[in-house]
Design an enzyme around this catalytic site. Sequence first.
Site, PDB file in Angstrom:
ATOM      1  N   GLU A 102      43.461  55.492  38.575  1.00  0.00           N
ATOM      2  CA  GLU A 102      43.186  54.339  39.540  1.00  0.00           C
ATOM      3  C   GLU A 102      42.310  54.747  40.645  1.00  0.00           C
ATOM      4  O   GLU A 102      41.860  55.819  40.902  1.00  0.00           O
ATOM      5  CB  GLU A 102      44.625  54.013  40.232  1.00  0.00           C
ATOM      6  CG  GLU A 102      45.190  52.849  39.580  1.00  0.00           C
ATOM      7  CD  GLU A 102      44.727  51.342  40.174  1.00  0.00           C
ATOM      8  OE1 GLU A 102      43.756  51.475  40.849  1.00  0.00           O
ATOM      9  OE2 GLU A 102      45.205  50.284  39.898  1.00  0.00           O
ATOM     10  N   ASP A 110      43.554  43.477  38.628  1.00  0.00           N
ATOM     11  CA  ASP A 110      44.233  44.698  39.117  1.00  0.00           C
ATOM     12  C   ASP A 110      43.133  45.246  40.204  1.00  0.00           C
ATOM     13  O   ASP A 110      43.161  44.491  41.385  1.00  0.00           O
ATOM     14  CB  ASP A 110      44.029  45.872  37.929  1.00  0.00           C
ATOM     15  CG  ASP A 110      45.079  47.226  38.172  1.00  0.00           C
ATOM     16  OD1 ASP A 110      45.286  47.475  39.492  1.00  0.00           O
ATOM     17  OD2 ASP A 110      45.556  47.484  37.314  1.00  0.00           O
ATOM     18  N   ASN A 158      47.500  45.182  44.992  1.00  0.00           N
ATOM     19  CA  ASN A 158      46.425  45.913  44.137  1.00  0.00           C
ATOM     20  C   ASN A 158      45.022  45.622  45.018  1.00  0.00           C
ATOM     21  O   ASN A 158      44.969  45.918  46.163  1.00  0.00           O
ATOM     22  CB  ASN A 158      46.197  45.565  42.705  1.00  0.00           C
ATOM     23  CG  ASN A 158      46.761  46.437  41.802  1.00  0.00           C
ATOM     24  OD1 ASN A 158      46.673  47.769  41.960  1.00  0.00           O
ATOM     25  ND2 ASN A 158      47.594  46.054  40.932  1.00  0.00           N
TER      26      ASN A 158
END
Length: 281
Positions: free
Chosen positions: A17, A192, A145
């Site tokens: 991420e 996301d 997110n």
Amino acid sequence: MTAAYELAVREEAALGEGPTWDADGGRLIWVDILGSRVHTYDPATGHRTVLTTEQHVGAAKPRAGGGLVLNLRDGVGLREADGTFRWLHHEPVPGRRGNDAAVAPDGSLWAGTMRYDEAPGGGTLSRITGGGAVRTVLDDVAVSNGTGWSPDGRLMYHIDSPTRRVDVFDVGDDGLPAGRRALAHVDRGFPDGLTVDADGCVWVALWDGGAIHRYTPSGDLDRVLELPVKRPTACAFGGADLADLYITTARTGLDAPHPLSGSLLVVPGAGKGLVQPAFAG
């Protein structure tokens, strides 16, 4: 269109991420949330580092004075250049962890949280200054997110993934958002992480969608980058000229992940990014 992607770093991150280009360090910073690791990668030399954290780490961003600011399970902490650590904002909540985060044009950190069970309303989005002042901006988030700002700083974008929307806000003179509305609705997987380019377009990674979407400032979908992995998680421009799009990926929850799931991918010459500010703390 199919992206002319390349493999930047082969890795088996459970939940890669938060790619961030550290302009001063000439490196990309990204995390494996569930692996409790902060990775760095210098594309000019291929040099890599891996830092293990004591908690799940949702995001890591460079600090103006050196070191990193970390969005951890129990709050936001500062890691100094010499490796020492201290909490800037310590707020442990059982069943909750830090998730994606972004640094605003004024140098404040916008840190998202979520419950491990992804319960609606269990997460937040908070603004944290370098001095440690905290203000919760959104208190009804499920999975906080992607967050980003337009080139002029007058618009802010945010994603609460289960809503399948990319939302846009007006930014006031106080730096706070208002006038929430949908920029785009996503019908392919779940939105996301995101990044904003120099043209003000918003690039969104599609979890379970296997692609990156680019939306114009008016919300039109004008580019699709197809990827081999099912779960791209976030994207950011990097490299010396900010032209290369780096993409983090995940393998968690997949019965048969693609061999590149969990790796860091790159699409050379995808566009033109913005210089990302360092955290002012």
